[in-house]
Scaffold this motif. Structure first.
Motif, PDB file in Angstrom:
ATOM      1  N   GLY A   8     -24.850  31.402   4.344  1.00  0.00           N
ATOM      2  CA  GLY A   8     -25.130  29.934   4.624  1.00  0.00           C
ATOM      3  C   GLY A   8     -23.748  29.309   4.719  1.00  0.00           C
ATOM      4  N   LEU A   9     -23.370  28.755   5.783  1.00  0.00           N
ATOM      5  CA  LEU A   9     -22.425  27.803   6.074  1.00  0.00           C
ATOM      6  C   LEU A   9     -22.597  26.505   6.159  1.00  0.00           C
ATOM      7  N   CYS A  10     -22.139  25.614   5.548  1.00  0.00           N
ATOM      8  CA  CYS A  10     -22.338  24.037   5.732  1.00  0.00           C
ATOM      9  C   CYS A  10     -21.015  23.317   6.047  1.00  0.00           C
ATOM     10  N   ARG A  11     -20.250  23.197   4.856  1.00  0.00           N
ATOM     11  CA  ARG A  11     -18.907  22.474   5.392  1.00  0.00           C
ATOM     12  C   ARG A  11     -18.214  23.163   6.437  1.00  0.00           C
ATOM     13  N   ALA A  12     -17.866  24.280   6.204  1.00  0.00           N
ATOM     14  CA  ALA A  12     -17.244  25.328   6.981  1.00  0.00           C
ATOM     15  C   ALA A  12     -17.480  25.166   8.671  1.00  0.00           C
ATOM     16  N   ASN A  71     -27.648  36.838  14.248  1.00  0.00           N
ATOM     17  CA  ASN A  71     -26.640  37.388  13.514  1.00  0.00           C
ATOM     18  C   ASN A  71     -27.038  36.665  11.988  1.00  0.00           C
ATOM     19  N   ARG A  72     -26.088  36.773  11.232  1.00  0.00           N
ATOM     20  CA  ARG A  72     -26.524  36.503   9.681  1.00  0.00           C
ATOM     21  C   ARG A  72     -25.595  35.411   9.064  1.00  0.00           C
ATOM     22  N   ILE A  73     -25.532  34.459  10.028  1.00  0.00           N
ATOM     23  CA  ILE A  73     -25.090  33.129   9.825  1.00  0.00           C
ATOM     24  C   ILE A  73     -25.982  31.910   9.782  1.00  0.00           C
ATOM     25  N   GLN A  74     -26.266  31.470   8.866  1.00  0.00           N
ATOM     26  CA  GLN A  74     -27.265  30.413   8.822  1.00  0.00           C
ATOM     27  C   GLN A  74     -26.443  29.075   8.626  1.00  0.00           C
ATOM     28  N   ARG A  75     -26.708  27.975   9.325  1.00  0.00           N
ATOM     29  CA  ARG A  75     -26.101  26.640   9.128  1.00  0.00           C
ATOM     30  C   ARG A  75     -27.140  25.919   8.050  1.00  0.00           C
ATOM     31  N   THR A  76     -26.680  25.883   7.061  1.00  0.00           N
ATOM     32  CA  THR A  76     -27.461  25.400   6.056  1.00  0.00           C
ATOM     33  C   THR A  76     -27.521  23.812   6.251  1.00  0.00           C
ATOM     34  N   SER A  77     -28.936  23.341   5.442  1.00  0.00           N
ATOM     35  CA  SER A  77     -29.013  21.950   5.554  1.00  0.00           C
ATOM     36  C   SER A  77     -28.064  21.269   4.999  1.00  0.00           C
ATOM     37  N   MET A  78     -27.472  19.901   5.724  1.00  0.00           N
ATOM     38  CA  MET A  78     -26.504  19.063   5.244  1.00  0.00           C
ATOM     39  C   MET A  78     -26.595  17.820   5.841  1.00  0.00           C
ATOM     40  N   VAL A  79     -27.026  16.700   4.909  1.00  0.00           N
ATOM     41  CA  VAL A  79     -27.212  15.409   5.520  1.00  0.00           C
ATOM     42  C   VAL A  79     -25.998  15.061   6.227  1.00  0.00           C
ATOM     43  N   CYS A 109     -28.900  30.786  13.053  1.00  0.00           N
ATOM     44  CA  CYS A 109     -29.945  29.967  12.707  1.00  0.00           C
ATOM     45  C   CYS A 109     -29.369  28.472  12.302  1.00  0.00           C
ATOM     46  N   ILE A 110     -30.269  27.552  12.423  1.00  0.00           N
ATOM     47  CA  ILE A 110     -29.992  26.386  12.025  1.00  0.00           C
ATOM     48  C   ILE A 110     -30.966  25.723  11.200  1.00  0.00           C
ATOM     49  N   VAL A 111     -30.696  25.223   9.936  1.00  0.00           N
ATOM     50  CA  VAL A 111     -31.710  24.737   9.164  1.00  0.00           C
ATOM     51  C   VAL A 111     -31.554  22.916   9.329  1.00  0.00           C
ATOM     52  N   VAL A 112     -32.075  22.318  10.112  1.00  0.00           N
ATOM     53  CA  VAL A 112     -32.120  21.046  10.303  1.00  0.00           C
ATOM     54  C   VAL A 112     -32.078  20.366   8.967  1.00  0.00           C
ATOM     55  N   GLU A 113     -31.283  19.261   8.616  1.00  0.00           N
ATOM     56  CA  GLU A 113     -31.069  18.471   7.343  1.00  0.00           C
ATOM     57  C   GLU A 113     -32.340  17.984   6.974  1.00  0.00           C
ATOM     58  N   ALA A 114     -32.331  17.863   5.771  1.00  0.00           N
ATOM     59  CA  ALA A 114     -33.690  17.515   4.693  1.00  0.00           C
ATOM     60  C   ALA A 114     -34.349  16.269   5.737  1.00  0.00           C
ATOM     61  N   ALA A 115     -35.679  16.634   5.896  1.00  0.00           N
ATOM     62  CA  ALA A 115     -36.617  15.620   6.209  1.00  0.00           C
ATOM     63  C   ALA A 115     -37.622  15.311   5.378  1.00  0.00           C
ATOM     64  N   VAL A 116     -37.760  14.143   4.864  1.00  0.00           N
ATOM     65  CA  VAL A 116     -38.403  13.151   3.853  1.00  0.00           C
ATOM     66  C   VAL A 116     -39.871  13.382   4.117  1.00  0.00           C
TER      67      VAL A 116
END
Length: 394
Positions: free
Chosen positions: A321-325, A19-27, A55-62
């Motif tokens: 992209g959905l983050c806080r939602a 589907n077209r919903i991405q969990r965008t990166s969120m620390v 899809c899920i974008v796992v939070e920023a990895a340094v």
């Protein structure tokens, strides 16, 4: 099903999202102090994966070896097994969701109020930054991630090179083609290493939202260049810049979320819904007119499935992209797909989660029962009201 566009499949490179919903990166603040995965962070992503996101974008990895408290790290091979455990945990509860990792190189800050600028990097530092991103991509693939997002937005290093605020006087500053040199070098080196079959996306600022910052005019040029280079998607954000942040309190580091640019990155309740949609609209139009079909992702106070559907129907973006939602209600996708949008526990855009991160606390949601690190399962408005009444009674 009411939201046929939202729940239609789409491809990023050779990877097809359900589907077209991405969990965008969120620390989340749930990693260990030295950047390792914890049971709490695995539980967070498993809970969100259960909700049916595409899809899920796992939070920023340094990518830096420097310490970045409570952020994930991918700066050496010791982090790979931990991250593999995270990927395996997500797949355990949702085999269909596609899992990516956002990798980031950050500018250093200090409690003295000092912050690193792009002009502080020596020429010999540039190849090191490129190599760090390449090694991060290799480790992400080894950990089982299916794609990587290169973070070129907000107050981080690559975004700061792209920005009009870049004050370098050599070949990496000044004209836009010079400011793009390092981000392009990072992308091309990662592409060469990973090959054409492994999706690479980028996240960019559509606007920096401060006087000396990059505007939509420059961002459309940046997007077209990366589309021409073959990037598999472009995620559009904005703001979160040091340049307009207020002077920090004594013994506190500067906070890129504290100024107007920071407020624009994560729109508060007083901003209209879909605050950044116009950025994606123009960027997508420019990319399409240049002859590229690169998917464009937009986030920023998109709270209802009806609104998300209209954005796709209007061809303002290809993926939502959905983050806080999704932090507020991880079941947002499954409720929408089941025509139960009224049961979604809606994000209030209070930014409690954002401020938790600024305080270096574990990030949670103001709408959850007190003490929870994740939304309850199941999670509905009745639970939310009961929690609120319980707190009032106390």
């Amino acid at each position: 099903m009411a939201f046929t566009q939202l729940f239609s499949p789409i491809s990023i490179g050779k990877l097809t999202l359900p589907n077209r919903i991405q969990r965008t990166s969120m620390v989340s603040g749930l990693a260990t102090e030295d950047g390792h995965v914890t049971p709490e962070i695995i539980a967070r992503y498993k809970r969100e994966a259960k909700g049916g996101v595409g899809c899920i974008v796992v939070e920023a990895a340094v990518v830096l070896p420097s310490r970045s408290s409570y952020n994930l790290r991918i700066s050496d091979d010791s982090f790979v097994d931990d991250l593999k455990g995270l990927v395996d945990g997500i797949r355990e509860v949702n085999p269909e969701v596609k899992i990516g990792l956002q990798v980031v190189h950050f500018l250093k800050i200090a409690k003295s109020g000092w912050r690193q600028k792009v002009s502080d990097f020596k020429l010999e530092d540039i190849p090191v930054i490129v190599e760090q991103h390449v090694n991060a991509c290799k480790r992400a693939k080894a950990a089982g991630f299916e794609f990587v997002e290169l973070h070129m937005a907000h107050a981080y290093t690559l975004s700061s090179f792209l920005s009009l605020a870049n004050d370098r006087t050599d070949e990496y500053g000044g004209a836009l083609k010079n400011r793009m040199k390092l981000p392009i070098a990072v992308y091309e080196a990662c592409r060469k290493e990973m090959g054409n079959d492994f999706p690479l996306g980028i996240r960019i600022n559509g606007e920096d939202f401060h006087i000396m910052g990059t505007t939509l005019l420059q961002s459309t040029q940046i997007a077209k260049k990366f589309a021409a280079l073959g990037v598999d998607y472009i995620s559009v954000s904005g703001g979160s810049r040091f340049e307009d942040a207020p002077t920090p309190e004594p013994n506190s580091p500067p906070d890129p979320m504290a100024g107007y640019a920071g407020h624009r990155m994560s729109p508060w309740w007083w901003f209209p819904d879909g605050t950044h949609v116009y950025l994606a609209t123009d960027i997508r139009k420019a990319v399409r007119e240049a002859g590229y079909e690169t998917p464009i992702i937009i986030a920023g106070k998109i709270r209802t499935p009806g609104h998300a559907e209209k954005i796709i129907e209007a061809q303002s973006a290809d993926i939502i992209g959905l983050c806080r939602a999704l932090l507020c209600d991880p079941d947002w996708p499954v409720k929408a797909k089941a025509d139960k949008a009224k049961d979604i526990v809606r994000c209030t855009a209070c930014n409690w989660c954002l401020e938790s991160d600024s305080r270096m606390e574990k990030v949670n949601c103001s709408r959850w029962p007190e003490g929870n690190l994740n939304a309850p399962l199941p999670w509905n408005k009745k639970d939310a009201r009961a929690s609120k009444l319980s707190k009032a009674a106390e």
